[in-house]
Write an enzyme that holds these catalytic residues in place. Sequence first.
Site, mmCIF file in Angstrom:
data_model
loop_
_atom_site.group_PDB
_atom_site.id
_atom_site.type_symbol
_atom_site.label_atom_id
_atom_site.label_comp_id
_atom_site.label_asym_id
_atom_site.label_seq_id
_atom_site.Cartn_x
_atom_site.Cartn_y
_atom_site.Cartn_z
ATOM 1 N N ASP A 189 0.849 -1.190 0.000
ATOM 2 C CA ASP A 189 0.000 0.000 0.000
ATOM 3 C C ASP A 189 0.890 1.248 0.000
ATOM 4 O O ASP A 189 1.699 1.443 0.904
ATOM 5 C CB ASP A 189 -0.864 -0.010 1.273
ATOM 6 C CG ASP A 189 -1.814 1.167 1.321
ATOM 7 O OD1 ASP A 189 -2.844 1.108 0.625
ATOM 8 O OD2 ASP A 189 -1.527 2.146 2.023
ATOM 9 N N TYR A 202 3.299 9.388 0.646
ATOM 10 C CA TYR A 202 4.193 8.642 1.547
ATOM 11 C C TYR A 202 5.651 8.639 1.053
ATOM 12 O O TYR A 202 6.524 8.099 1.742
ATOM 13 C CB TYR A 202 3.770 7.166 1.704
ATOM 14 C CG TYR A 202 2.341 6.917 2.120
ATOM 15 C CD1 TYR A 202 1.581 7.887 2.764
ATOM 16 C CD2 TYR A 202 1.746 5.677 1.876
ATOM 17 C CE1 TYR A 202 0.267 7.629 3.130
ATOM 18 C CE2 TYR A 202 0.446 5.419 2.251
ATOM 19 C CZ TYR A 202 -0.294 6.402 2.867
ATOM 20 O OH TYR A 202 -1.593 6.135 3.230
ATOM 21 N N LYS A 225 -2.762 5.819 -4.336
ATOM 22 C CA LYS A 225 -3.904 6.704 -4.018
ATOM 23 C C LYS A 225 -3.804 8.040 -4.734
ATOM 24 O O LYS A 225 -2.717 8.517 -5.042
ATOM 25 C CB LYS A 225 -3.956 6.934 -2.508
ATOM 26 C CG LYS A 225 -3.804 5.643 -1.717
ATOM 27 C CD LYS A 225 -4.137 5.793 -0.263
ATOM 28 C CE LYS A 225 -3.832 4.508 0.478
ATOM 29 N NZ LYS A 225 -2.439 4.379 0.917
ATOM 30 N N HIS A 249 -7.828 9.211 -1.949
ATOM 31 C CA HIS A 249 -7.276 9.161 -0.592
ATOM 32 C C HIS A 249 -8.189 9.803 0.453
ATOM 33 O O HIS A 249 -8.354 9.285 1.559
ATOM 34 C CB HIS A 249 -5.908 9.854 -0.593
ATOM 35 C CG HIS A 249 -4.959 9.335 0.433
ATOM 36 N ND1 HIS A 249 -3.614 9.216 0.216
ATOM 37 C CD2 HIS A 249 -5.161 8.908 1.705
ATOM 38 C CE1 HIS A 249 -3.026 8.750 1.306
ATOM 39 N NE2 HIS A 249 -3.948 8.549 2.220
HETATM 40 P P1 NDP Z 1 0.007 0.585 11.920
HETATM 41 O O1 NDP Z 1 -1.163 0.369 12.794
HETATM 42 O O2 NDP Z 1 0.321 -0.375 10.850
HETATM 43 O O3 NDP Z 1 1.255 0.783 12.888
HETATM 44 C C1 NDP Z 1 2.535 1.066 12.428
HETATM 45 C C2 NDP Z 1 3.442 1.297 13.630
HETATM 46 O O4 NDP Z 1 3.433 0.142 14.463
HETATM 47 C C3 NDP Z 1 4.873 1.539 13.243
HETATM 48 O O5 NDP Z 1 5.403 2.492 14.144
HETATM 49 C C4 NDP Z 1 5.539 0.172 13.423
HETATM 50 O O6 NDP Z 1 6.901 0.337 13.747
HETATM 51 C C5 NDP Z 1 4.751 -0.397 14.577
HETATM 52 N N1 NDP Z 1 4.607 -1.859 14.543
HETATM 53 C C6 NDP Z 1 4.324 -2.644 13.449
HETATM 54 N N2 NDP Z 1 4.228 -3.930 13.812
HETATM 55 C C7 NDP Z 1 4.435 -3.979 15.147
HETATM 56 C C8 NDP Z 1 4.456 -5.033 16.095
HETATM 57 N N3 NDP Z 1 4.253 -6.302 15.732
HETATM 58 N N4 NDP Z 1 4.729 -4.716 17.388
HETATM 59 C C9 NDP Z 1 4.958 -3.435 17.769
HETATM 60 N N5 NDP Z 1 4.936 -2.395 16.919
HETATM 61 C C10 NDP Z 1 4.680 -2.660 15.611
HETATM 62 O O7 NDP Z 1 -0.152 2.074 11.331
HETATM 63 P P2 NDP Z 1 -0.107 2.771 9.921
HETATM 64 O O8 NDP Z 1 -0.781 4.078 10.102
HETATM 65 O O9 NDP Z 1 1.257 2.742 9.367
HETATM 66 O O10 NDP Z 1 -1.094 1.899 9.014
HETATM 67 C C11 NDP Z 1 -0.650 0.924 8.084
HETATM 68 C C12 NDP Z 1 -0.683 1.469 6.661
HETATM 69 O O11 NDP Z 1 -1.988 1.937 6.319
HETATM 70 C C13 NDP Z 1 0.183 2.717 6.431
HETATM 71 O O12 NDP Z 1 1.563 2.432 6.431
HETATM 72 C C14 NDP Z 1 -0.394 3.203 5.117
HETATM 73 O O13 NDP Z 1 0.098 2.404 4.058
HETATM 74 C C15 NDP Z 1 -1.889 2.975 5.345
HETATM 75 N N6 NDP Z 1 -2.573 4.169 5.876
HETATM 76 C C16 NDP Z 1 -3.566 4.734 5.087
HETATM 77 C C17 NDP Z 1 -4.195 5.877 5.489
HETATM 78 C C18 NDP Z 1 -5.239 6.471 4.602
HETATM 79 O O14 NDP Z 1 -5.606 7.646 4.820
HETATM 80 N N7 NDP Z 1 -5.767 5.749 3.633
HETATM 81 C C19 NDP Z 1 -3.891 6.547 6.764
HETATM 82 C C20 NDP Z 1 -2.886 5.844 7.548
HETATM 83 C C21 NDP Z 1 -2.271 4.699 7.108
HETATM 84 P P3 NDP Z 1 8.093 -0.522 13.030
HETATM 85 O O15 NDP Z 1 8.111 -0.168 11.597
HETATM 86 O O16 NDP Z 1 9.305 -0.034 13.756
HETATM 87 O O17 NDP Z 1 7.795 -1.960 13.295
#
Ligand code: NDP
Length: 320
Positions: free
Chosen positions: A50, A55, A85, A118
């Site tokens: 995604d 991003y 998006k 988006h």
């Molecule tokens: P997530 O809920 O996926 O959380 C990401 C965070 O959690 C990062 O800081 C990551 O750090 C940490 N993390 C991941 N796995 C673990 C684990 N097993 N244990 C502890 N910490 C963990 O949040 P996102 O907002 O990034 O959502 C995922 C994706 O959704 C985004 O990356 C994007 O592609 C999409 N998105 C879309 C939006 C929209 O408006 N359409 C808005 C927001 C997100 P680390 O990398 O260090 O593991």
Amino acid sequence: MESIPVKTLSSGHIHMPIIGMGTAAYPIVTSEDTKWAILRAIEIGYRHFDTSPAYISEHPLGEAIGEALRLGLIKSRHELFITSKLWFTDAHRHLVIPALRKTLTNLQLDYLDLYIIHWPISSNETGYTWSPNKDHLQPLDFKAVWEAMEECQTLGLTRSIGVSNFSGKNLAELLRTAKIIPAVNQVEMHPLWQQKNLREFCATKGIDVVAYSPLGASGTLWGTNQVMECKVLKEIAKARGKTIAQVSLRWVYEQGVSFVVKSYNEERMKENLLIFDWALTEIESQQISQITQRRGFTAVELVSNSGPYKSIEELWDGEI
Ligand code: NDP
């Protein structure tokens, strides 16, 4: 390598792996680090990615795909499911196809699997930063922009089209004139923001919900630590010998919802796939269903007295 189940979208033959890797990193990481993380993810078994021009990950994702093909990690691009998006600065009828073509150039691809609007708003600024000048925010022309999205699909530039951050009211407005039903609505969803009403509405319209921030986006600018610190989830995780992340992701999966989760850490990428050989008990599901609900990401940046949404209540149609 983990094998991830796929889901057939309303657009027919499109099979979307139910776990996707998110690429919205905070703090921002280098292109090289993003490419490395995506290559590792492909090696581990992720096939759904995604991205968004906002991003700054389209380019490294394209590079990683090229490298994965060269290394033989995948035989063909067709093995992947790629979502990008339409950012709100490009959400104008005449800018949609050029924006998608630019995205395809960044990704070095001929087509996307899914292209989504988006946000349900547009702006007459240019660029892709997440701090819009509120004076430039405008209502989205649902009919005209969706027509251009439909054209993207007809031209074969994307295999399916969808939306993101749309309330039921926004979806109803779009559906009034849509010829192609949005394949998905990508929205925030996790045990602390379960989206029951929106999911029910989407189900009646044949729209798949894709959960973003399934871990509450802990550690990011737009997220909170409330999911990862939730007492109910912590207790279930402890009792089951799982992590809080796995409990949260398994819960999303058990709602029949696919999700995109972001980790650039190899161990956590693997951990987030280990949700298929166990299940929550009825009591655990019941406990999760009773967690107090609160939206994490309100997107107050898109609210303005001169714009289409005067309050966060209006942006989310009361669902906050
Ligand atoms: P997530 O809920 O996926 O959380 C990401 C965070 O959690 C990062 O800081 C990551 O750090 C940490 N993390 C991941 N796995 C673990 C684990 N097993 N244990 C502890 N910490 C963990 O949040 P996102 O907002 O990034 O959502 C995922 C994706 O959704 C985004 O990356 C994007 O592609 C999409 N998105 C879309 C939006 C929209 O408006 N359409 C808005 C927001 C997100 P680390 O990398 O260090 O593991």
